[in-house]
Design an enzyme around this catalytic site. Structure first.
Site, short mmCIF file in Angstrom:
data_model
loop_
_atom_site.label_atom_id
_atom_site.label_comp_id
_atom_site.label_asym_id
_atom_site.label_seq_id
_atom_site.Cartn_x
_atom_site.Cartn_y
_atom_site.Cartn_z
N CYS A 163 0.85 -1.20 0.00
CA CYS A 163 0.00 0.00 0.00
C CYS A 163 0.89 1.25 0.00
O CYS A 163 1.83 1.34 0.80
CB CYS A 163 -0.90 -0.01 1.24
N THR A 219 -0.42 1.13 10.12
CA THR A 219 -1.47 1.99 9.55
C THR A 219 -2.88 1.55 9.91
O THR A 219 -3.82 2.33 9.76
CB THR A 219 -1.36 2.03 8.02
N GLU A 270 2.83 -6.14 8.25
CA GLU A 270 3.16 -4.73 8.04
C GLU A 270 4.23 -4.28 9.04
O GLU A 270 5.16 -3.54 8.68
CB GLU A 270 1.92 -3.84 8.19
N SER A 276 -6.26 -7.05 10.61
CA SER A 276 -6.07 -6.11 11.73
C SER A 276 -7.15 -5.04 11.75
O SER A 276 -7.77 -4.78 12.79
CB SER A 276 -4.69 -5.45 11.62
#
Length: 358
Positions: free
Chosen positions: A135, A203, A165, A262
């Site tokens: 992303c 994020t 991530e 998440s």
């Protein structure tokens, strides 16, 4: 202002081209599965479901399959959703965790969550054709880490240990990045110096939880450098704001998404913290009629990796239970589109077949 239009669930919207049709929910035998709440109705959160980063990641795999043919190797699940993962697997995507599983000359896609520098370097060294579906908002964090590291900064990362991530962001550096998962962790970390210390976050976290941890970090490290813009992505923020609005108006909340997601788990937590009974489901088959007995107002939302077809299946299942009134709440419109990597343009019929993804 809220969109107060009411429609029948039965006005079925067909899935977009290239996507499987909704599967019928399993019948409960001869048992009566209707919900007896008089005037029961559904409120749909807005926005919900796919974000721009997820759209882009899925399109990268779809285009790679169309251009280069199967198999296409994908490091880790492209996004954390069972339906999406299985849909792409059926089309020829092969998910791997170790690049040793990828044969020479293969095409490889990095998942939307990002990868450590060591994985990028290994892929380059082994000569794979690589398309990076990370992303762009995660890439922004990676770029910030690299820039500040060159200026002598160490980092505190707010995130969940083991999430890809977090592994990707922490893997941008060999040393000097410290993970905190909660307020208690803030007291435990031991940076080598306090003068040049910066914070970054996963994020997809809860905005409220991040604020609490951030306050603890600032109390211990008053000189901490915060991101110029909050790392929590726009889609995470918008979906959490939408579920807060939704939760105040319903008796029960259904969050559509996979347990590995998440951002979907954070939506469930946000609703639960507001005191509303909340169920997270991977598919409509997991809905239980007893959840809705005596609950006339049902809220539905979906995580950023959950496709809209799953929401439609939930609405159809609720219709089977006798709930046909649906109202969409007003919310922040999302128009964000991220550009694709070079090398995935198709021509003619192949391009037109994928236009629904844009």
């Amino acid at each position: 202002s809220a969109d107060t239009s009411v429609r029948s669930v039965g006005a079925h919207v067909p899935p977009p081209p290239g996507r499987p049709k909704a599967e019928a929910a399993p019948s409960g035998g001869s048992a009566d599965t209707s919900v007896r709440s008089v005037g029961a109705h559904i409120l749909l959160a807005e926005p919900r479901g796919f974000c721009a980063g997820v759209d882009r990641a899925i399109e990268i795999v779809e285009r790679a399959l169309a251009k280069f043919g199967a198999p296409i190797y994908v490091r880790h699940e492209i996004v954390h959703n069972t339906y999406v993962v299985n849909d792409l697997k059926a089309k020829g995507a092969i998910y791997i965790e170790d690049l040793a599983e990828v044969p020479p000359g293969a095409t490889l896609v990095f998942s939307a969550h990002g990868v450590p520098k060591s994985v990028e370097q290994e892929a380059q060294r082994r000569g794979f054709t690589v398309f990076n579906a990370t992303c762009p908002l995660v890439t922004k964090v990676h770029v910030e880490v690299a820039k500040l590291h060159r200026e002598g900064y160490e980092f505190i990362m707010i995130g969940h240990k083991g999430h890809p991530e977090v592994e990707g962001t922490m893997g941008q550096l060999d040393v000097g990045i410290h993970l905190v998962q909660d307020v208690a962790d803030v007291a435990r970390i031991q940076p080598a110096q306090h003068d040049k210390l910066a914070v970054v976050t996963q994020t997809t976290l809860s905005v409220d939880d991040t604020a609490e941890i951030m306050a603890a970090i600032k109390a211990r490290f008053p000189k901490i450098r915060e991101p110029k813009q909050q790392d929590i992505c726009y889609a995470t923020q918008n979906r959490q704001d939408a579920v807060k609005l939704l939760t105040r108006q319903v008796d029960v909340v259904i969050v559509v998404g996979s347990p590995t997601s998440s951002n979907t788990n954070r939506l469930r937590e946000v609703a639960q913290k507001l005191g509303t009974t909340t169920h997270m489901i991977d598919s409509a088959a997991e809905l239980r009629p007893e959840w809705f007995a005596g609950t006339p107002r049902i809220g539905v939302t979906a995580g950023a990796s959950a496709p809209e077809i799953l929401v439609r299946q939930v609405l159809e299942r609720l219709e089977d239970m006798g709930i046909t009134s649906v109202r969409k709440l007003g919310g922040i419109p999302e128009t964000m589109k991220f550009p694709l990597p070079k090398g995935l343009k198709l021509i003619g019929e192949a391009e037109s077949q994928l236009q629904h993804l844009r």
